[in-house]
Write a protein that holds these residues in place. Structure first.
Motif, short mmCIF file in Angstrom:
data_model
loop_
_atom_site.label_atom_id
_atom_site.label_comp_id
_atom_site.label_asym_id
_atom_site.label_seq_id
_atom_site.Cartn_x
_atom_site.Cartn_y
_atom_site.Cartn_z
N ALA A 58 0.82 -1.24 0.05
CA ALA A 58 -0.11 -0.10 -0.04
C ALA A 58 0.74 1.18 -0.02
CB ALA A 58 -0.95 -0.11 1.23
N TRP A 59 2.07 1.18 0.12
CA TRP A 59 3.04 2.39 0.41
C TRP A 59 2.90 3.23 -0.93
CZ3 TRP A 59 8.08 -0.20 2.43
CH2 TRP A 59 7.52 -0.73 3.77
N PRO A 60 2.94 2.94 -2.09
CA PRO A 60 2.80 3.78 -3.28
C PRO A 60 1.50 4.61 -3.22
CG PRO A 60 3.25 1.56 -3.94
CD PRO A 60 2.92 1.63 -2.66
N SER A 61 0.38 4.24 -2.54
CA SER A 61 -1.02 4.77 -2.60
C SER A 61 -0.94 5.81 -1.14
CB SER A 61 -2.11 4.03 -2.57
OG SER A 61 -2.01 2.99 -1.41
N VAL A 62 0.01 5.77 -0.33
CA VAL A 62 -0.22 6.65 0.77
C VAL A 62 0.26 8.21 0.45
CG1 VAL A 62 1.03 7.15 3.11
CG2 VAL A 62 0.59 4.82 2.55
#
Length: 187
Positions: free
Chosen positions: A13-17
């Motif tokens: 999920a890091w790219p969408s944080v």
């Protein structure tokens, strides 16, 4: 912020944080603290000047920096702090990295001087890998111990009235100057 904590975003999920969707979201994560890699970041709080205590928490598949709270300048020796050992569950507010440093002060990793919570640089300086691109400001812990958690300031400055007054004043001054210059030209 006051919602029940949700699991902290993992590597997928890091790219969408983002700031818009995730800043100040109440999250929880479990893992083990690596106290030997703690970083002290200068801070000024309602309790005075001192340091934020950022400690890496190794979770399943990633590491996240946890701002465990505040310690005053004269209590920066970790011998007097709570140091949770073993598996712990941390709840707090998700915060995005603060790159670069503070106003007129840059982080100086070789001298171990930190003025902002720059996740990537702190992780690199401490030799951490698979580190989340955010940190967590821990909720308040038990009373009477250090570090003191739960001091996140969530107050967004609303200076719109000041901005409007400034611009209207500047516009009035420009109009006054134009009238004065035009009057002088006619003379």
């Amino acid at each position: 912020m006051s919602a029940a904590p949700t699991p902290a975003p993992g590597p997928a999920a890091w790219p969408s944080v983002t700031e818009a969707s995730d800043a100040y979201r109440h999250v929880r994560v479990s893992g083990r603290f690596r106290h030997e890699s703690t970083t002290l970041v200068q801070a000024v709080t309602a309790l005075g000047g001192g340091f934020w205590v950022l400690t890496p928490l190794v979770s399943e598949g990633f590491t996240v920096l946890v701002n465990r709270g505040f310690v005053p300048s004269d209590r920066r020796d970790p011998a007097g702090w709570r140091r949770p050992e073993g598996e712990v569950v941390v709840t707090g507010l998700l915060r995005l990295t603060e790159p670069g440093g503070a106003f007129l002060r840059s982080n100086a990793p070789p001298e171990n001087r930190w003025y902002s919570r720059d996740v990537a640089v702190i992780a690199s300086a401490r030799g951490l890998s698979d580190v989340a691109p955010y940190f967590i400001d821990a909720d308040a812990g038990p009373e009477g111990g250090l570090p003191v958690g739960g001091l996140t300031v969530v107050a967004f400055h609303n200076n719109h009235l000041v901005y409007a007054l400034t611009w209207f004043t500047l516009a009035a001054m420009m109009l006054g100057a134009a009238i004065y210059v035009n009057g002088e030209r006619r003379r």
